[in-house]
Design a protein around this motif. Structure first.
Motif, PDB file in Angstrom:
ATOM      1  N   ALA A 231      -4.660   3.955 -10.471  1.00 21.68           N
ATOM      2  CA  ALA A 231      -5.781   4.156  -9.561  1.00 21.68           C
ATOM      3  C   ALA A 231      -6.672   2.908  -9.557  1.00 21.68           C
ATOM      4  O   ALA A 231      -7.155   2.471  -8.498  1.00 21.68           O
ATOM      5  CB  ALA A 231      -6.582   5.385  -9.959  1.00 21.68           C
ATOM      6  N   LYS A 232      -6.882   2.318 -10.728  1.00 21.60           N
ATOM      7  CA  LYS A 232      -7.676   1.089 -10.811  1.00 21.60           C
ATOM      8  C   LYS A 232      -6.985  -0.046 -10.061  1.00 21.60           C
ATOM      9  O   LYS A 232      -7.613  -0.802  -9.313  1.00 21.60           O
ATOM     10  CB  LYS A 232      -7.906   0.694 -12.276  1.00 21.60           C
ATOM     11  CG  LYS A 232      -8.896   1.596 -13.000  1.00 21.60           C
ATOM     12  CD  LYS A 232      -9.023   1.206 -14.457  1.00 21.60           C
ATOM     13  CE  LYS A 232      -9.922   2.168 -15.206  1.00 21.60           C
ATOM     14  NZ  LYS A 232      -9.996   1.838 -16.631  1.00 21.60           N
ATOM     15  N   LYS A 233      -5.660  -0.150 -10.274  1.00 17.58           N
ATOM     16  CA  LYS A 233      -4.903  -1.194  -9.585  1.00 17.58           C
ATOM     17  C   LYS A 233      -4.984  -0.971  -8.075  1.00 17.58           C
ATOM     18  O   LYS A 233      -5.095  -1.930  -7.303  1.00 17.58           O
ATOM     19  CB  LYS A 233      -3.441  -1.191 -10.038  1.00 17.58           C
ATOM     20  CG  LYS A 233      -3.232  -1.760 -11.423  1.00 17.58           C
ATOM     21  CD  LYS A 233      -1.757  -1.744 -11.799  1.00 17.58           C
ATOM     22  CE  LYS A 233      -1.520  -2.299 -13.177  1.00 17.58           C
ATOM     23  NZ  LYS A 233      -0.088  -2.243 -13.552  1.00 17.58           N
TER      24      LYS A 233
ATOM     25  N   GLU B  65      -9.059  -6.212  -2.571  1.00 14.19           N
ATOM     26  CA  GLU B  65      -8.463  -7.470  -2.162  1.00 14.19           C
ATOM     27  C   GLU B  65      -8.081  -7.428  -0.681  1.00 14.19           C
ATOM     28  O   GLU B  65      -8.281  -8.401   0.064  1.00 14.19           O
ATOM     29  CB  GLU B  65      -7.227  -7.774  -3.008  1.00 14.19           C
ATOM     30  CG  GLU B  65      -7.545  -8.180  -4.425  1.00 14.19           C
ATOM     31  CD  GLU B  65      -6.282  -8.384  -5.262  1.00 14.19           C
ATOM     32  OE1 GLU B  65      -6.434  -8.673  -6.447  1.00 14.19           O
ATOM     33  OE2 GLU B  65      -5.163  -8.261  -4.732  1.00 14.19           O
ATOM     34  N   LEU B  66      -7.549  -6.300  -0.267  1.00 16.01           N
ATOM     35  CA  LEU B  66      -7.172  -6.132   1.130  1.00 16.01           C
ATOM     36  C   LEU B  66      -8.402  -6.210   2.022  1.00 16.01           C
ATOM     37  O   LEU B  66      -8.387  -6.911   3.054  1.00 16.01           O
ATOM     38  CB  LEU B  66      -6.457  -4.801   1.343  1.00 16.01           C
ATOM     39  CG  LEU B  66      -6.095  -4.456   2.791  1.00 16.01           C
ATOM     40  CD1 LEU B  66      -5.099  -5.486   3.345  1.00 16.01           C
ATOM     41  CD2 LEU B  66      -5.520  -3.058   2.872  1.00 16.01           C
ATOM     42  N   GLU B  67      -9.458  -5.561   1.631  1.00 12.08           N
ATOM     43  CA  GLU B  67     -10.691  -5.598   2.420  1.00 12.08           C
ATOM     44  C   GLU B  67     -11.260  -7.015   2.473  1.00 12.08           C
ATOM     45  O   GLU B  67     -11.712  -7.478   3.535  1.00 12.08           O
ATOM     46  CB  GLU B  67     -11.714  -4.620   1.842  1.00 12.08           C
ATOM     47  CG  GLU B  67     -11.349  -3.173   2.071  1.00 12.08           C
ATOM     48  CD  GLU B  67     -12.261  -2.203   1.320  1.00 12.08           C
ATOM     49  OE1 GLU B  67     -11.975  -1.014   1.348  1.00 12.08           O
ATOM     50  OE2 GLU B  67     -13.245  -2.654   0.713  1.00 12.08           O
TER      51      GLU B  67
ATOM     52  N   MET C  44       0.840  -1.201   0.000  1.00 12.32           N
ATOM     53  CA  MET C  44       0.000   0.000   0.000  1.00 12.32           C
ATOM     54  C   MET C  44       0.874   1.250   0.000  1.00 12.32           C
ATOM     55  O   MET C  44       0.597   2.219  -0.712  1.00 12.32           O
ATOM     56  CB  MET C  44      -0.930   0.012   1.228  1.00 12.32           C
ATOM     57  CG  MET C  44      -2.104  -0.952   1.084  1.00 12.32           C
ATOM     58  SD  MET C  44      -3.164  -0.990   2.533  1.00 12.32           S
ATOM     59  CE  MET C  44      -3.554   0.702   2.750  1.00 12.32           C
ATOM     60  N   ASN C  45       1.934   1.241   0.769  1.00 12.32           N
ATOM     61  CA  ASN C  45       2.851   2.394   0.800  1.00 12.32           C
ATOM     62  C   ASN C  45       3.500   2.610  -0.560  1.00 12.32           C
ATOM     63  O   ASN C  45       3.666   3.733  -1.019  1.00 12.32           O
ATOM     64  CB  ASN C  45       3.909   2.209   1.890  1.00 12.32           C
ATOM     65  CG  ASN C  45       3.339   2.424   3.279  1.00 12.32           C
ATOM     66  OD1 ASN C  45       2.341   3.122   3.429  1.00 12.32           O
ATOM     67  ND2 ASN C  45       3.956   1.830   4.289  1.00 12.32           N
ATOM     68  N   GLN C  46       3.884   1.498  -1.196  1.00 15.49           N
ATOM     69  CA  GLN C  46       4.470   1.608  -2.531  1.00 15.49           C
ATOM     70  C   GLN C  46       3.462   2.209  -3.506  1.00 15.49           C
ATOM     71  O   GLN C  46       3.804   3.069  -4.319  1.00 15.49           O
ATOM     72  CB  GLN C  46       4.917   0.230  -3.036  1.00 15.49           C
ATOM     73  CG  GLN C  46       6.152  -0.297  -2.363  1.00 15.49           C
ATOM     74  CD  GLN C  46       6.485  -1.724  -2.821  1.00 15.49           C
ATOM     75  OE1 GLN C  46       5.655  -2.407  -3.398  1.00 15.49           O
ATOM     76  NE2 GLN C  46       7.716  -2.155  -2.530  1.00 15.49           N
TER      77      GLN C  46
ATOM     78  N   VAL D 162       1.435   6.723  -6.646  1.00 15.22           N
ATOM     79  CA  VAL D 162       0.348   7.677  -6.933  1.00 15.22           C
ATOM     80  C   VAL D 162       0.852   9.099  -6.719  1.00 15.22           C
ATOM     81  O   VAL D 162       0.596  10.001  -7.526  1.00 15.22           O
ATOM     82  CB  VAL D 162      -0.888   7.369  -6.049  1.00 15.22           C
ATOM     83  CG1 VAL D 162      -1.871   8.523  -6.078  1.00 15.22           C
ATOM     84  CG2 VAL D 162      -1.561   6.090  -6.512  1.00 15.22           C
ATOM     85  N   ASP D 163       1.579   9.326  -5.627  1.00 12.98           N
ATOM     86  CA  ASP D 163       2.129  10.658  -5.354  1.00 12.98           C
ATOM     87  C   ASP D 163       3.082  11.094  -6.452  1.00 12.98           C
ATOM     88  O   ASP D 163       3.062  12.248  -6.912  1.00 12.98           O
ATOM     89  CB  ASP D 163       2.847  10.683  -4.003  1.00 12.98           C
ATOM     90  CG  ASP D 163       1.875  10.568  -2.831  1.00 12.98           C
ATOM     91  OD1 ASP D 163       2.346  10.277  -1.717  1.00 12.98           O
ATOM     92  OD2 ASP D 163       0.660  10.799  -3.031  1.00 12.98           O
TER      93      ASP D 163
END
Length: 161
Positions: A141-143, A150-152, A8-10, A15-16
Motif C-alpha cells: 500500500a505504501k509502494k 510519482e505519477l501525479e 498501476m494495473n499490476q 493488492v487484490d
C-alpha cells in the motif's frame, strides 16, 4: 504513460491478490477459533461428566463399605449374607465399570487437551502468517501510494510542459 498504466494495473492486481489472501487467512483463523471453542465446550462437558462419575464412584465405594460391614455383621445369617454378597459383587462390578468409564473419560480429556494445544499452536502459526501478510499488504500500500504520488508529479510536470 502506457507503462504507468501497466504498472498501476499490476499494483492493483497485487493488492487484490493480497486482499484475497488476507481474507482467506481471516476465514481460516475464524474456523480454527470456532473449532477451538467447540473443543473447549467438549472439555467442559467431559469435565462435568467426570465430576458426576467421580461422585458416583464415591457413592458406590461408600455403598461397598456399607455392604461389607453389613456382611461381616450378618455372617451368622447365611441366606442374608449370600444376598448381600451378590449385591456387593454387583456394586463392585458397577464400581469397576464406573472406574473404567472414569479412566476412559480422563484419557479422552487428555487427548482433547493435546488436540486443543495443537490447535492453539496452529492458530498462533496462522496469526503469524496473517501478520506477515498484513505487513506485506501495508508495504505494498505504501509502494502504491509512492507510485501514485510519482505519477501525479509526473502528470504535473507533463502538464507544465
Amino acid at each position: 504513460m502506457d507503462r504507468i498504466k501497466v504498472k498501476m494495473n499490476q499494483l492493483r492486481v497485487e493488492v487484490d491478490e493480497s486482499t484475497a489472501v488476507a481474507e482467506d487467512l481471516k476465514s481460516k483463523v475464524k474456523t480454527l477459533e470456532q473449532d477451538n471453542l467447540q473443543k473447549e465446550q467438549e472439555i467442559t462437558s467431559l469435565q462435568h461428566k467426570n465430576g458426576i462419575l467421580e461422585a458416583e464412584v464415591e457413592k458406590l465405594e461408600n455403598d461397598i463399605k456399607t455392604q461389607k460391614g453389613a456382611a461381616e455383621e450378618g455372617h451368622q445369617h447365611g441366606t442374608q449374607n449370600e444376598a448381600l454378597q451378590r449385591r456387593l459383587q454387583l456394586l463392585e462390578e458397577e464400581a469397576e465399570e464406573a472406574d473404567k468409564n472414569l479412566r476412559e473419560t480422563n484419557d479422552k480429556l487428555r487427548q482433547t487437551d493435546v488436540k486443543a494445544g495443537h490447535f492453539e499452536r496452529k492458530v498462533q502459526a496462522l496469526e503469524q502468517d496473517r501478520d506477515q501478510w498484513e505487513a506485506k499488504f501495508e508495504e505494498m500500500a505504501k509502494k502504491y501510494a509512492v507510485s501514485q504520488k510519482e505519477l501525479e508529479d509526473f502528470q504535473a510536470e507533463i502538464g507544465n510542459i
